[in-house]
Motif scaffolding. Structure first.
Motif, PDB file in Angstrom:
ATOM      1  N   ALA A   1       0.831  -1.212   0.000  1.00 52.96           N
ATOM      2  CA  ALA A   1       0.000   0.000   0.000  1.00 52.96           C
ATOM      3  C   ALA A   1       0.862   1.258   0.000  1.00 52.96           C
ATOM      4  O   ALA A   1       0.548   2.236  -0.697  1.00 52.96           O
ATOM      5  N   VAL A   2       1.947   1.224   0.767  1.00 56.12           N
ATOM      6  CA  VAL A   2       2.877   2.374   0.765  1.00 56.12           C
ATOM      7  C   VAL A   2       3.477   2.563  -0.631  1.00 56.12           C
ATOM      8  O   VAL A   2       3.594   3.685  -1.123  1.00 56.12           O
ATOM      9  N   GLY A   3       3.835   1.480  -1.289  1.00 53.56           N
ATOM     10  CA  GLY A   3       4.363   1.562  -2.645  1.00 53.56           C
ATOM     11  C   GLY A   3       3.364   2.164  -3.608  1.00 53.56           C
ATOM     12  O   GLY A   3       3.716   3.010  -4.454  1.00 53.56           O
ATOM     13  N   VAL A   4       2.106   1.765  -3.492  1.00 49.73           N
ATOM     14  CA  VAL A   4       1.054   2.330  -4.357  1.00 49.73           C
ATOM     15  C   VAL A   4       0.900   3.818  -4.071  1.00 49.73           C
ATOM     16  O   VAL A   4       0.760   4.633  -4.993  1.00 49.73           O
ATOM     17  N   ALA A   5       0.919   4.204  -2.796  1.00 46.13           N
ATOM     18  CA  ALA A   5       0.811   5.620  -2.436  1.00 46.13           C
ATOM     19  C   ALA A   5       1.968   6.418  -3.032  1.00 46.13           C
ATOM     20  O   ALA A   5       1.772   7.537  -3.541  1.00 46.13           O
ATOM     21  N   LEU A   6       3.184   5.852  -3.018  1.00 52.27           N
ATOM     22  CA  LEU A   6       4.331   6.537  -3.620  1.00 52.27           C
ATOM     23  C   LEU A   6       4.153   6.696  -5.128  1.00 52.27           C
ATOM     24  O   LEU A   6       4.529   7.734  -5.697  1.00 52.27           O
TER      25      LEU A   6
ATOM     26  N   GLN B   1       1.526  12.476  -9.632  1.00 51.69           N
ATOM     27  CA  GLN B   1       0.974  13.830  -9.524  1.00 51.69           C
ATOM     28  C   GLN B   1       1.918  14.838 -10.171  1.00 51.69           C
ATOM     29  O   GLN B   1       1.478  15.835 -10.715  1.00 51.69           O
ATOM     30  N   GLY B   2       3.210  14.557 -10.108  1.00 52.88           N
ATOM     31  CA  GLY B   2       4.189  15.455 -10.696  1.00 52.88           C
ATOM     32  C   GLY B   2       4.324  15.275 -12.197  1.00 52.88           C
ATOM     33  O   GLY B   2       5.004  16.050 -12.855  1.00 52.88           O
TER      34      GLY B   2
ATOM     35  N   LEU C   1       6.846   9.822 -14.942  1.00 51.32           N
ATOM     36  CA  LEU C   1       6.814   8.372 -14.765  1.00 51.32           C
ATOM     37  C   LEU C   1       7.989   7.785 -15.523  1.00 51.32           C
ATOM     38  O   LEU C   1       7.896   7.496 -16.690  1.00 51.32           O
ATOM     39  N   GLY C   2       9.072   7.650 -14.900  1.00 53.45           N
ATOM     40  CA  GLY C   2      10.254   7.105 -15.556  1.00 53.45           C
ATOM     41  C   GLY C   2      11.079   6.333 -14.558  1.00 53.45           C
ATOM     42  O   GLY C   2      10.557   5.558 -13.763  1.00 53.45           O
ATOM     43  N   PRO C   3      12.388   6.564 -14.577  1.00 55.81           N
ATOM     44  CA  PRO C   3      13.262   5.860 -13.649  1.00 55.81           C
ATOM     45  C   PRO C   3      12.905   6.106 -12.185  1.00 55.81           C
ATOM     46  O   PRO C   3      13.200   5.285 -11.325  1.00 55.81           O
ATOM     47  N   ALA C   4      12.238   7.222 -11.906  1.00 60.76           N
ATOM     48  CA  ALA C   4      11.862   7.530 -10.529  1.00 60.76           C
ATOM     49  C   ALA C   4      10.846   6.518  -9.995  1.00 60.76           C
ATOM     50  O   ALA C   4      10.649   6.404  -8.790  1.00 60.76           O
ATOM     51  N   MET C   5      10.183   5.795 -10.874  1.00 65.71           N
ATOM     52  CA  MET C   5       9.171   4.827 -10.459  1.00 65.71           C
ATOM     53  C   MET C   5       9.780   3.478 -10.066  1.00 65.71           C
ATOM     54  O   MET C   5       9.059   2.594  -9.597  1.00 65.71           O
ATOM     55  N   MET C   6      11.088   3.322 -10.255  1.00 69.63           N
ATOM     56  CA  MET C   6      11.710   2.046  -9.932  1.00 69.63           C
ATOM     57  C   MET C   6      11.598   1.727  -8.436  1.00 69.63           C
ATOM     58  O   MET C   6      11.248   0.613  -8.064  1.00 69.63           O
ATOM     59  N   PHE C   7      11.871   2.703  -7.590  1.00 67.59           N
ATOM     60  CA  PHE C   7      11.827   2.469  -6.147  1.00 67.59           C
ATOM     61  C   PHE C   7      10.420   2.120  -5.661  1.00 67.59           C
ATOM     62  O   PHE C   7      10.250   1.115  -4.965  1.00 67.59           O
TER      63      PHE C   7
ATOM     64  N   ILE D   1       9.089  -1.506  -4.001  1.00 73.06           N
ATOM     65  CA  ILE D   1       8.347  -1.595  -2.740  1.00 73.06           C
ATOM     66  C   ILE D   1       7.041  -2.362  -2.949  1.00 73.06           C
ATOM     67  O   ILE D   1       6.683  -3.231  -2.153  1.00 73.06           O
ATOM     68  N   ILE D   2       6.330  -2.054  -4.029  1.00 73.79           N
ATOM     69  CA  ILE D   2       5.089  -2.773  -4.332  1.00 73.79           C
ATOM     70  C   ILE D   2       5.381  -4.257  -4.535  1.00 73.79           C
ATOM     71  O   ILE D   2       4.678  -5.121  -4.001  1.00 73.79           O
ATOM     72  N   GLY D   3       6.424  -4.562  -5.294  1.00 72.33           N
ATOM     73  CA  GLY D   3       6.779  -5.959  -5.554  1.00 72.33           C
ATOM     74  C   GLY D   3       7.135  -6.713  -4.290  1.00 72.33           C
ATOM     75  O   GLY D   3       6.691  -7.850  -4.083  1.00 72.33           O
ATOM     76  N   ALA D   4       7.911  -6.084  -3.415  1.00 67.64           N
ATOM     77  CA  ALA D   4       8.283  -6.738  -2.154  1.00 67.64           C
ATOM     78  C   ALA D   4       7.050  -6.970  -1.283  1.00 67.64           C
ATOM     79  O   ALA D   4       6.874  -8.050  -0.712  1.00 67.64           O
ATOM     80  N   GLY D   5       6.187  -5.975  -1.207  1.00 68.70           N
ATOM     81  CA  GLY D   5       4.977  -6.107  -0.402  1.00 68.70           C
ATOM     82  C   GLY D   5       4.042  -7.181  -0.937  1.00 68.70           C
ATOM     83  O   GLY D   5       3.522  -8.007  -0.179  1.00 68.70           O
TER      84      GLY D   5
END
Length: 167
Positions: free
Chosen positions: A34-39, A45-46, A49-55, A59-63
């Protein structure tokens, strides 16, 4: 009485520990995802959607991975109630959910070692892993939730080594 010879030893699976690990994996994995989805939503919003979405993706994948592990362990907790392995001279009896299967050494087609040596595997029962494939196609799995699983898998490997070792 079985046709497997003299009784050697009994190994019980600790299903309560498996259930506890299932709850822990779900309790940690779901909020992490859920935290990954929120991120992802905040980053979207900005408009970038590129390399910044890797982190956030990691997190989503680990969760989700942890939550899926929790669901798998929960299902095993339900379907493997009362799981025991009773070792005899000429094989073993696998019992789960009030159903017993005699496994003579001659009925084992292959034995595969799935043991993993890391902290996550130890925490979730993968520190001992043995997949026993029977000649009829059925599979029996021994994992770290079975008390004495390392000794049980050793006995299975020793008994079947001359026939099941890869050529």
């Amino acid at each position: 009485m079985t046709g497997l010879g003299a009784y050697v030893e009994r190994f019980e699976t600790n299903n309560r520990r498996r259930a506890g690990r299932a709850v822990a994996a779900l309790a940690i994995g779901t909020p992490v995802a859920a935290v990954g989805v929120a991120l992802v939503v905040l980053a979207d919003q900005g408009g970038t959607l590129g390399p910044a979405m890797m982190f956030p993706g990691m997190i989503i994948g680990a969760g989700l991975g942890l939550a899926l592990l929790g669901v798998t362990l929960a299902c095993q907790t339900i379907t493997r109630r009362g799981e025991t392995f009773t070792l005899y001279e000429a094989g073993f009896v696998h019992t789960k959910a009030k159903t017993s299967t005699e496994v003579p050494w001659t009925a084992i087609e292959t034995v595969v070692d799935h043991t993993k040596q890391n902290v996550l595997a130890k925490a979730f029962g993968g520190d001992v892993g043995c997949l026993v494939r029977l000649t009829g196609g059925r599979k029996v799995v021994v994992n770290g939730f079975t008390d004495g699983a390392d000794l049980l898998t050793l006995r299975i490997f020793e008994a079947t080594a001359p026939r099941t070792s890869p050529s």
